[in-house]
Scaffold this active site. Sequence first.
Site, mmCIF file in Angstrom:
data_model
loop_
_atom_site.group_PDB
_atom_site.id
_atom_site.type_symbol
_atom_site.label_atom_id
_atom_site.label_comp_id
_atom_site.label_asym_id
_atom_site.label_seq_id
_atom_site.Cartn_x
_atom_site.Cartn_y
_atom_site.Cartn_z
ATOM 1 N N PHE A 115 0.831 -1.198 0.000
ATOM 2 C CA PHE A 115 0.000 0.000 0.000
ATOM 3 C C PHE A 115 0.867 1.250 0.000
ATOM 4 O O PHE A 115 2.033 1.218 0.391
ATOM 5 C CB PHE A 115 -0.948 0.016 1.213
ATOM 6 C CG PHE A 115 -0.257 0.132 2.539
ATOM 7 C CD1 PHE A 115 -0.089 1.368 3.144
ATOM 8 C CD2 PHE A 115 0.250 -0.992 3.186
ATOM 9 C CE1 PHE A 115 0.556 1.481 4.370
ATOM 10 C CE2 PHE A 115 0.885 -0.894 4.415
ATOM 11 C CZ PHE A 115 1.044 0.351 5.009
ATOM 12 N N CYS A 116 0.270 2.332 -0.460
ATOM 13 C CA CYS A 116 0.870 3.660 -0.379
ATOM 14 C C CYS A 116 -0.204 4.578 0.193
ATOM 15 O O CYS A 116 -1.097 4.106 0.903
ATOM 16 C CB CYS A 116 1.363 4.126 -1.754
ATOM 17 S SG CYS A 116 0.062 4.265 -2.997
ATOM 18 N N LYS A 117 -0.171 5.837 -0.110
ATOM 19 C CA LYS A 117 -1.161 6.756 0.455
ATOM 20 C C LYS A 117 -2.541 6.537 -0.159
ATOM 21 O O LYS A 117 -3.521 6.359 0.554
ATOM 22 C CB LYS A 117 -0.719 8.208 0.251
ATOM 23 C CG LYS A 117 -1.668 9.212 0.868
ATOM 24 C CD LYS A 117 -1.154 10.621 0.766
ATOM 25 C CE LYS A 117 -2.141 11.568 1.446
ATOM 26 N NZ LYS A 117 -1.643 12.944 1.436
#
Length: 123
Positions: free
Chosen positions: A84-86
């Site tokens: 995941f990222c933002k």
Amino acid sequence: MNIKIILGIFLLFGITTATAQQSSFIRAQDVSAVQQQDYLLIDVRTPEEYQEGTIPSAINIDVENDAFRSEVEKIDKNTPLIIFCKLGGRSETAAEILSNLGFTNVKEIEGGFEAWRAVQEGK
């Protein structure tokens, strides 16, 4: 054999192969349940973003860092991964890199860390 049939077979094979190599998505509200299944959780954001808050048990490997490939190559390619990222853009890039490196079980959190945080806050 008709050329249209041959082209159709190649097109179908190409679509099937491309689909098989792409990561799948996991809904933010399902992360806790899936974490119980030996997935390695990877936060692909910057170290600064990671320090501001992350999902418990996540490790940080910044996809924008030149060392990303060498760091993920230390992981067994059969290890199930949740990345995941933002919001999802960088995790898409990371998923493509991981797929090209031969990882076979990669899931992206749909909506990224922000979606997971919203679930935790009950939004």
